[in-house]
Design an enzyme around this catalytic site. Structure first.
Site, PDB file in Angstrom:
ATOM      1  N   ARG A  46    -100.649 126.384  58.557  1.00 39.05           N
ATOM      2  CA  ARG A  46    -100.730 127.324  59.671  1.00 39.05           C
ATOM      3  C   ARG A  46     -99.403 127.407  60.421  1.00 39.05           C
ATOM      4  O   ARG A  46     -99.025 128.447  60.902  1.00 39.05           O
ATOM      5  CB  ARG A  46    -101.849 126.899  60.629  1.00 39.05           C
ATOM      6  N   THR A  47     -98.691 126.291  60.499  1.00 41.53           N
ATOM      7  CA  THR A  47     -97.444 126.271  61.258  1.00 41.53           C
ATOM      8  C   THR A  47     -96.358 127.089  60.587  1.00 41.53           C
ATOM      9  O   THR A  47     -95.617 127.798  61.245  1.00 41.53           O
ATOM     10  CB  THR A  47     -96.967 124.818  61.439  1.00 41.53           C
ATOM     11  N   VAL A  48     -96.247 126.995  59.266  1.00 43.72           N
ATOM     12  CA  VAL A  48     -95.154 127.672  58.575  1.00 43.72           C
ATOM     13  C   VAL A  48     -95.496 129.105  58.219  1.00 43.72           C
ATOM     14  O   VAL A  48     -94.682 129.798  57.616  1.00 43.72           O
ATOM     15  CB  VAL A  48     -94.765 126.901  57.294  1.00 43.72           C
ATOM     16  N   ASN A 150     -92.585 120.326  61.518  1.00 40.62           N
ATOM     17  CA  ASN A 150     -93.645 121.143  62.098  1.00 40.62           C
ATOM     18  C   ASN A 150     -93.008 122.042  63.162  1.00 40.62           C
ATOM     19  O   ASN A 150     -93.299 121.918  64.350  1.00 40.62           O
ATOM     20  CB  ASN A 150     -94.722 120.242  62.711  1.00 40.62           C
TER      21      ASN A 150
END
Length: 264
Positions: A46-48, A150
């Protein structure tokens, strides 16, 4: 012993869907745990992968202050889904923040800054978040998240008045930072920064009214050329007197479209 040997039995390794893999032998079954759990892998994914993003943020200094502008659109891919999102955040009466990129990460940054400001108020030691302090703090935050693999996929513009002088700085998602009199993030770096820099460098210090007119030109050009731009936008002007917000809307003129060629 010879009777146990079966040349037709498969002996290769099998890999399942959970990143564990089993080495099958006739006498033992070894299981090696994955390097990361399923929850950790989902967080990283989800972060990238930004989902809801904001387009360009423009800011420059003028004689006596700083001006910022950003539209209020949150794009869900190519869909103009959220049409009333403020991407300029007021920290205090001298400091503001402009955010572009992943809007969920932008919300995280705003909440973290508000928490820090509340701590300063509770301590009652007279300290206040200045633009330079926020600029340095944002640099450390973005660089720390990058080292943790992250990152916060957001471009941060810090603006305000530092010692009665205009201050403008930018921090990207890798923690790299610089201070400049003109900063535009996103695709606006390629579409508008060149000709605006020429205007600001060749002219003397412009006043507040001229700065606001020039910013309207920037946003109008981005609306014409950037497919993620939106007509309604927010302008923030920071001076020694106050922080002023205005909501405006681009009034486009598409009569020039008939004169364009080879645009199909």
């Amino acid at each position: 012993m010879l009777n146990e040997f079966n040349p037709c039995r498969p002996c290769w390794d099998t890999i399942n869907d959970k990143d564990d893999f089993n080495i099958n032998h006739s006498y033992k079954n070894y299981t090696i745990s994955p390097l990361e759990t399923k929850v950790e892998r989902n967080i990283r994914t989800r972060t990238v992968t930004p989902v809801v993003t904001g387009s360009s943020v423009a800011a420059f200094t003028f004689n006596g202050g700083v001006i910022l502008a950003a539209d209020v659109l949150g794009s869900y891919g190519s869909l103009a889904k959220y049409r009333n999102i403020s991407r300029i955040h007021q920290v205090n009466d001298r400091t503001v923040l402009g955010l572009g990129g992943d809007l969920s990460d932008a919300d995280y940054i705003k909440e973290a800054i508000d928490t820090k400001v509340e701590q300063d108020i509770i301590e009652e030691d007279g300290s206040k978040m200045t633009p330079l302090a926020l600029y340095a703090w944002s640099t450390r935050l973005m660089y720390y998240r990058r080292t943790q693999l992250n990152p916060l996929l957001t471009n941060v513009i810090v603006a305000g008045m530092e010692n009665n002088e205009p201050f403008l700085g930018r921090v990207n998602d890798k923690g790299s930072a610089y201070k400049e009199f003109l900063i535009i993030t996103g695709i606006g770096t390629h579409l508008a920064q060149g000709w605006i820099r020429t205007i600001l460098e060749t002219s003397s210090q412009i006043n507040k009214q001229q700065a606001e007119q020039l910013m309207d030109r920037i946003i109008k050009q981005l609306y014409y050329r950037d497919c993620r731009a939106f007509a309604r936008y927010q302008v923030c002007i920071v001076t020694n007197d106050n922080v002023e917000f205005k909501v405006k809307e681009v009034q486009p003129d598409w009569s020039l479209a008939s004169s364009l060629r080879n645009t199909e």
